[in-house]
Design a protein around this motif. Sequence first.
Motif, mmCIF file in Angstrom:
data_model
loop_
_atom_site.group_PDB
_atom_site.id
_atom_site.type_symbol
_atom_site.label_atom_id
_atom_site.label_comp_id
_atom_site.label_asym_id
_atom_site.label_seq_id
_atom_site.Cartn_x
_atom_site.Cartn_y
_atom_site.Cartn_z
ATOM 1 N N ALA A 5 -24.852 -18.556 -79.641
ATOM 2 C CA ALA A 5 -26.266 -18.713 -79.326
ATOM 3 C C ALA A 5 -26.901 -17.353 -79.070
ATOM 4 N N SER A 6 -28.132 -17.211 -79.450
ATOM 5 C CA SER A 6 -28.885 -15.990 -79.206
ATOM 6 C C SER A 6 -30.367 -16.319 -79.116
ATOM 7 N N GLY A 7 -31.141 -15.336 -78.668
ATOM 8 C CA GLY A 7 -32.580 -15.507 -78.643
ATOM 9 C C GLY A 7 -33.177 -15.699 -77.261
ATOM 10 N N GLY A 8 -32.335 -15.777 -76.245
ATOM 11 C CA GLY A 8 -32.860 -15.918 -74.896
ATOM 12 C C GLY A 8 -33.540 -14.648 -74.434
ATOM 13 N N GLY A 9 -34.206 -14.744 -73.298
ATOM 14 C CA GLY A 9 -34.883 -13.583 -72.753
ATOM 15 C C GLY A 9 -35.850 -13.971 -71.665
ATOM 16 N N LEU A 10 -36.664 -13.015 -71.291
ATOM 17 C CA LEU A 10 -37.680 -13.214 -70.251
ATOM 18 C C LEU A 10 -39.028 -13.415 -70.916
ATOM 19 N N GLY A 15 -45.497 -19.021 -72.799
ATOM 20 C CA GLY A 15 -45.003 -18.308 -73.965
ATOM 21 C C GLY A 15 -44.017 -19.115 -74.773
ATOM 22 N N SER A 16 -43.458 -18.459 -75.780
ATOM 23 C CA SER A 16 -42.534 -19.119 -76.706
ATOM 24 C C SER A 16 -41.288 -18.277 -76.918
ATOM 25 N N LEU A 17 -40.220 -18.967 -77.238
ATOM 26 C CA LEU A 17 -38.972 -18.326 -77.644
ATOM 27 C C LEU A 17 -38.328 -19.211 -78.699
ATOM 28 N N ARG A 18 -37.530 -18.577 -79.563
ATOM 29 C CA ARG A 18 -36.733 -19.360 -80.501
ATOM 30 C C ARG A 18 -35.262 -18.995 -80.306
ATOM 31 N N LEU A 19 -34.492 -20.004 -79.963
ATOM 32 C CA LEU A 19 -33.047 -19.823 -79.843
ATOM 33 C C LEU A 19 -32.385 -20.130 -81.176
ATOM 34 N N SER A 20 -31.347 -19.366 -81.479
ATOM 35 C CA SER A 20 -30.566 -19.600 -82.694
ATOM 36 C C SER A 20 -29.125 -19.883 -82.318
ATOM 37 N N CYS A 21 -28.483 -20.722 -83.089
ATOM 38 C CA CYS A 21 -27.066 -21.018 -82.902
ATOM 39 C C CYS A 21 -26.383 -20.876 -84.241
ATOM 40 N N ALA A 22 -25.627 -19.810 -84.393
ATOM 41 C CA ALA A 22 -24.867 -19.590 -85.626
ATOM 42 C C ALA A 22 -23.517 -20.265 -85.491
ATOM 43 N N ALA A 117 -20.944 -19.615 -75.824
ATOM 44 C CA ALA A 117 -21.433 -18.897 -74.652
ATOM 45 C C ALA A 117 -22.929 -19.104 -74.569
ATOM 46 N N GLY A 118 -23.448 -19.209 -73.390
ATOM 47 C CA GLY A 118 -24.860 -19.498 -73.233
ATOM 48 C C GLY A 118 -25.741 -18.276 -73.407
ATOM 49 N N THR A 119 -27.014 -18.564 -73.527
ATOM 50 C CA THR A 119 -28.021 -17.510 -73.562
ATOM 51 C C THR A 119 -29.056 -17.824 -72.491
ATOM 52 N N LEU A 120 -29.416 -16.822 -71.715
ATOM 53 C CA LEU A 120 -30.278 -17.033 -70.555
ATOM 54 C C LEU A 120 -31.741 -16.991 -70.961
ATOM 55 N N VAL A 121 -32.455 -18.009 -70.538
ATOM 56 C CA VAL A 121 -33.906 -18.071 -70.710
ATOM 57 C C VAL A 121 -34.529 -18.041 -69.325
ATOM 58 N N THR A 122 -35.395 -17.080 -69.106
ATOM 59 C CA THR A 122 -36.081 -16.957 -67.827
ATOM 60 C C THR A 122 -37.573 -17.005 -68.080
ATOM 61 N N VAL A 123 -38.246 -17.943 -67.432
ATOM 62 C CA VAL A 123 -39.685 -18.108 -67.584
ATOM 63 C C VAL A 123 -40.338 -17.755 -66.255
ATOM 64 N N SER A 124 -41.154 -16.731 -66.285
ATOM 65 C CA SER A 124 -41.822 -16.292 -65.059
ATOM 66 C C SER A 124 -43.178 -16.970 -64.927
#
Length: 125
Positions: A5-10, A15-22, A117-124
Amino acid sequence: VQLQASGGGLVQAGGSLRLSCAVSGFSLNAYTIGWFRQAPGKEREGVSCINSRGGTTSYVDSVKGRFTLSRDSAKNTVYLQMTSLKPEDTAVYYCTAGWRRVVGACPRPDDMNYWGAGTLVTVSS
């Protein structure tokens, strides 16, 4: 069997995010694929899942209308497009695969056989 998994963030609320799972080691057509998340102090929950070969897709009520799961079989990749993000969406997001099919909702976490493994998404706020 590997799921990356990738694409997480702050991101700010709204807002928007796109997570990917290869996915590697198997075809997307072989398993149910799911996005699960775990927020601090909470249990893991199924966010969105799709049956093998596409078709039935489920969403937890709290993300309906905001999150969209999609898959690209040619790339063996699954995506989770997240829009209108809220602070309560903050969590570690996991890409999973399992044999249990989607019936109205994601399978239980214990029913998913493979976890990346996880990817962290943080929304402020």
